[in-house]
Design a protein around this motif. Structure first.
Motif, PDB file in Angstrom:
ATOM      1  N   TYR A 104      16.079  33.841  69.127  1.00 48.74           N
ATOM      2  CA  TYR A 104      16.889  34.587  70.101  1.00 48.74           C
ATOM      3  C   TYR A 104      16.330  34.471  71.522  1.00 48.74           C
ATOM      4  O   TYR A 104      17.084  34.488  72.492  1.00 48.74           O
ATOM      5  N   ARG A 105      15.016  34.336  71.648  1.00 48.50           N
ATOM      6  CA  ARG A 105      14.420  34.153  72.978  1.00 48.50           C
ATOM      7  C   ARG A 105      14.912  32.851  73.587  1.00 48.50           C
ATOM      8  O   ARG A 105      15.328  32.801  74.749  1.00 48.50           O
ATOM      9  N   VAL A 106      14.895  31.775  72.798  1.00 46.51           N
ATOM     10  CA  VAL A 106      15.342  30.466  73.271  1.00 46.51           C
ATOM     11  C   VAL A 106      16.834  30.512  73.616  1.00 46.51           C
ATOM     12  O   VAL A 106      17.252  29.992  74.653  1.00 46.51           O
ATOM     13  N   LYS A 107      17.637  31.157  72.763  1.00 44.27           N
ATOM     14  CA  LYS A 107      19.070  31.298  73.036  1.00 44.27           C
ATOM     15  C   LYS A 107      19.316  32.036  74.344  1.00 44.27           C
ATOM     16  O   LYS A 107      20.307  31.775  75.027  1.00 44.27           O
ATOM     17  N   SER A 108      18.419  32.953  74.688  1.00 41.54           N
ATOM     18  CA  SER A 108      18.553  33.723  75.920  1.00 41.54           C
ATOM     19  C   SER A 108      18.054  32.967  77.144  1.00 41.54           C
ATOM     20  O   SER A 108      18.177  33.448  78.265  1.00 41.54           O
ATOM     21  N   GLY A 109      17.435  31.802  76.911  1.00 41.07           N
ATOM     22  CA  GLY A 109      16.945  30.995  78.022  1.00 41.07           C
ATOM     23  C   GLY A 109      15.645  31.486  78.629  1.00 41.07           C
ATOM     24  O   GLY A 109      15.329  31.161  79.773  1.00 41.07           O
ATOM     25  N   LEU A 110      14.887  32.262  77.860  1.00 39.39           N
ATOM     26  CA  LEU A 110      13.622  32.796  78.355  1.00 39.39           C
ATOM     27  C   LEU A 110      12.435  32.030  77.775  1.00 39.39           C
ATOM     28  O   LEU A 110      12.463  31.622  76.616  1.00 39.39           O
ATOM     29  N   THR A 111      11.402  31.882  78.572  1.00 39.01           N
ATOM     30  CA  THR A 111      10.143  31.337  78.070  1.00 39.01           C
ATOM     31  C   THR A 111       9.356  32.480  77.432  1.00 39.01           C
ATOM     32  O   THR A 111       9.680  33.662  77.645  1.00 39.01           O
ATOM     33  N   GLN A 112       8.330  32.142  76.687  1.00 39.92           N
ATOM     34  CA  GLN A 112       7.466  33.183  76.122  1.00 39.92           C
ATOM     35  C   GLN A 112       6.888  34.040  77.243  1.00 39.92           C
ATOM     36  O   GLN A 112       6.847  35.260  77.138  1.00 39.92           O
ATOM     37  N   LYS A 113       6.442  33.398  78.288  1.00 46.69           N
ATOM     38  CA  LYS A 113       5.824  34.120  79.403  1.00 46.69           C
ATOM     39  C   LYS A 113       6.808  35.092  80.038  1.00 46.69           C
ATOM     40  O   LYS A 113       6.459  36.246  80.320  1.00 46.69           O
ATOM     41  N   GLU A 114       8.037  34.654  80.251  1.00 48.59           N
ATOM     42  CA  GLU A 114       9.043  35.517  80.871  1.00 48.59           C
ATOM     43  C   GLU A 114       9.345  36.738  80.010  1.00 48.59           C
ATOM     44  O   GLU A 114       9.386  37.867  80.520  1.00 48.59           O
ATOM     45  N   LEU A 115       9.549  36.520  78.718  1.00 47.36           N
ATOM     46  CA  LEU A 115       9.844  37.642  77.832  1.00 47.36           C
ATOM     47  C   LEU A 115       8.641  38.576  77.732  1.00 47.36           C
ATOM     48  O   LEU A 115       8.791  39.797  77.771  1.00 47.36           O
ATOM     49  N   ALA A 116       7.467  38.008  77.619  1.00 44.21           N
ATOM     50  CA  ALA A 116       6.251  38.821  77.518  1.00 44.21           C
ATOM     51  C   ALA A 116       6.106  39.736  78.726  1.00 44.21           C
ATOM     52  O   ALA A 116       5.800  40.924  78.584  1.00 44.21           O
ATOM     53  N   ILE A 117       6.341  39.210  79.914  1.00 43.91           N
ATOM     54  CA  ILE A 117       6.251  40.012  81.137  1.00 43.91           C
ATOM     55  C   ILE A 117       7.286  41.134  81.108  1.00 43.91           C
ATOM     56  O   ILE A 117       6.983  42.286  81.428  1.00 43.91           O
ATOM     57  N   LYS A 118       8.508  40.820  80.710  1.00 46.70           N
ATOM     58  CA  LYS A 118       9.582  41.805  80.690  1.00 46.70           C
ATOM     59  C   LYS A 118       9.297  42.964  79.736  1.00 46.70           C
ATOM     60  O   LYS A 118       9.710  44.090  79.992  1.00 46.70           O
ATOM     61  N   ILE A 119       8.602  42.694  78.626  1.00 42.83           N
ATOM     62  CA  ILE A 119       8.349  43.753  77.646  1.00 42.83           C
ATOM     63  C   ILE A 119       6.919  44.293  77.717  1.00 42.83           C
ATOM     64  O   ILE A 119       6.543  45.166  76.947  1.00 42.83           O
ATOM     65  N   GLY A 120       6.121  43.769  78.648  1.00 40.46           N
ATOM     66  CA  GLY A 120       4.797  44.328  78.911  1.00 40.46           C
ATOM     67  C   GLY A 120       3.718  43.968  77.919  1.00 40.46           C
ATOM     68  O   GLY A 120       2.835  44.782  77.635  1.00 40.46           O
TER      69      GLY A 120
END
Length: 65
Positions: free
Chosen positions: A9-25
């Motif tokens: 789902y992260r890939v489908k959303s177009g987010l990198t691991q780093k981007e998602l990690a930052i968003k969720i803290g």
């Protein structure tokens, strides 16, 4: 046994691991570990990830026999 589909789902959303990690803290390394099912995920983290990916928490689960 259940496998989490965070990466899918992260890939489908177009987010990198780093981007998602930052968003969720959390750290990118911890997110990687969660994506590879190396840690049990806390319910609160499951909800944070689902919210950020605009999906229901249930969608993150894949039932494995």
């Amino acid at each position: 046994m259940y496998k989490l589909k965070i990466k899918e789902y992260r890939v489908k959303s177009g987010l990198t691991q780093k981007e998602l990690a930052i968003k969720i803290g959390i750290s990118q390394n911890y997110l990687s570990q969660l994506e590879n099912n190396r840690y049990d995920i806390k319910l609160s983290m499951l909800f944070k990830i689902a919210k950020e990916l605009n999906i229901s928490p249930e969608q993150l689960f894949e039932h494995k026999k």
